[in-house]
Design a protein around this motif. Structure first.
Motif, PDB file in Angstrom:
ATOM      1  N   ARG B  21       0.837  -1.209   0.000  1.00 46.55           N
ATOM      2  CA  ARG B  21       0.000   0.000   0.000  1.00 46.55           C
ATOM      3  C   ARG B  21       0.861   1.245   0.000  1.00 46.55           C
ATOM      4  NH1 ARG B  21      -4.759  -2.249   3.972  1.00 46.55           N
ATOM      5  NH2 ARG B  21      -5.892  -3.256   2.273  1.00 46.55           N
ATOM      6  N   THR B  55      -3.784  -7.440  -5.748  1.00 43.23           N
ATOM      7  CA  THR B  55      -3.402  -6.506  -4.691  1.00 43.23           C
ATOM      8  C   THR B  55      -3.522  -5.070  -5.169  1.00 43.23           C
ATOM      9  OG1 THR B  55      -1.897  -8.124  -3.743  1.00 43.23           O
ATOM     10  CG2 THR B  55      -1.523  -5.826  -3.171  1.00 43.23           C
ATOM     11  N   ASN B  58      -7.288  -4.355  -5.441  1.00 42.77           N
ATOM     12  CA  ASN B  58      -7.890  -4.260  -4.107  1.00 42.77           C
ATOM     13  C   ASN B  58      -7.556  -2.925  -3.456  1.00 42.77           C
ATOM     14  OD1 ASN B  58      -9.065  -6.746  -4.221  1.00 42.77           O
ATOM     15  ND2 ASN B  58      -7.354  -7.798  -3.217  1.00 42.77           N
ATOM     16  N   ASN B  59      -6.301  -2.540  -3.536  1.00 37.75           N
ATOM     17  CA  ASN B  59      -5.889  -1.344  -2.824  1.00 37.75           C
ATOM     18  C   ASN B  59      -6.370  -0.079  -3.510  1.00 37.75           C
ATOM     19  OD1 ASN B  59      -4.719  -2.719  -0.738  1.00 37.75           O
ATOM     20  ND2 ASN B  59      -2.795  -2.983  -1.836  1.00 37.75           N
TER      21      ASN B  59
END
Lengths: 143, 143
Positions: B21, B55, B58-59
């Motif tokens: 992130r 990922t 999603n982020n």
DNA sequence: GTCTTTCTTTATAATCTTTATAAATAGTGT
DNA sequence: ACACTATTTATAAAGATTATAAAGAAAGAC
């Protein structure tokens, strides 16, 4: 009735008028609902049981290239298509996805400023407002 | 530097700070280019050889839900993501796809009119101008 | 009306973006 | 360091759109 004009405009650019194209245009002109390609495909499968999805996509592209149709892309997965009549903008409900047209005196000034600041030769612009439609507002207040 | 603020804002909403992130946010803050999910994935595969595309997606969704990032959907196939700093609009080159930011005093009036005409409770709006950037104009004139 | 050319449609497969799933892993507060 | 839970990973699945090649049909010439 704008269907006739649309067909003439197609002929003028050398695009053949097929029954499928006629039907897709007719559906777009009559539809106030900004349909997706799949909406159109489903709506016409009664009249054209053998029509391919590719035909819908191909023709929507043709219509867009000729300027008869605008493609609207929002966050959701599929594009929506809007028969170009007069200039208008869209209000989009974030709850139910409904799209309502509204008019606003052209935002020429924005285009001019943008052109000046960025150095672009500006052709057109796009704008939408997002919010909650009346139906959904009522539903929310009724818990 | 807005990275720090963004991380604080994430912590405040109970979102965990992972290295991935951190890196995605850092890339978005530093990037002036409105990258796609795949751009980000490729840009970070040096630092995170095992990171999954999921990922990234999603982020980006998490960041969007928290309000740190805006998702831009144009006609082309994939969404672009824009780190939210100050309010600004986009000028998009129809030749090369370049996106340039520009500022314009808020179009509150449009929101008000739209709200009045459609009955919507309007939250926000979106606008872009389309045209040809300087580089592409020059190229075109040079045949 | 028929012919011929060229565009269009169809059916199918392929591509590409994005999301779902389940097991493995790693943050965060205690 | 522990425990709890969110997150990542790897993979598969879903969904929208485009590419391909063969069959079919529109439009103008005769």
């Amino acid at each position: 009735m704008q269907l006739r004009e649309a067909l003439d405009s197609l002929k003028g650019t050398g695009v053949r008028i097929t029954p499928q194209r006629h039907a897709i245009l007719e559906y777009l002109v009559g539809s106030m609902s900004h349909p997706t390609a799949d909406d159109i495909y489903k709506a016409l499968e009664g009249k054209f049981p053998n029509m391919s999805v590719a035909t819908v996509y191909n023709n929507l592209r043709v219509f867009r290239e000729v300027g008869l149709v605008k493609e609207l892309t929002y966050g959701d997965s599929s594009s929506r298509f809007d028969f170009v009549t007069t200039d208008h903008y869209h209000a989009i409900c974030q709850e139910c996805g409904k799209i309502v047209d509204f008019h606003y005196p052209g935002l020429d000034e924005v285009e001019h400023l943008a052109s000046h600041v960025t150095g672009f030769k500006v052709n057109n612009h796009r704008m939408e407002v997002y919010g909650t439609c009346q139906d959904c507002s009522v539903k929310k207040e009724a818990h």
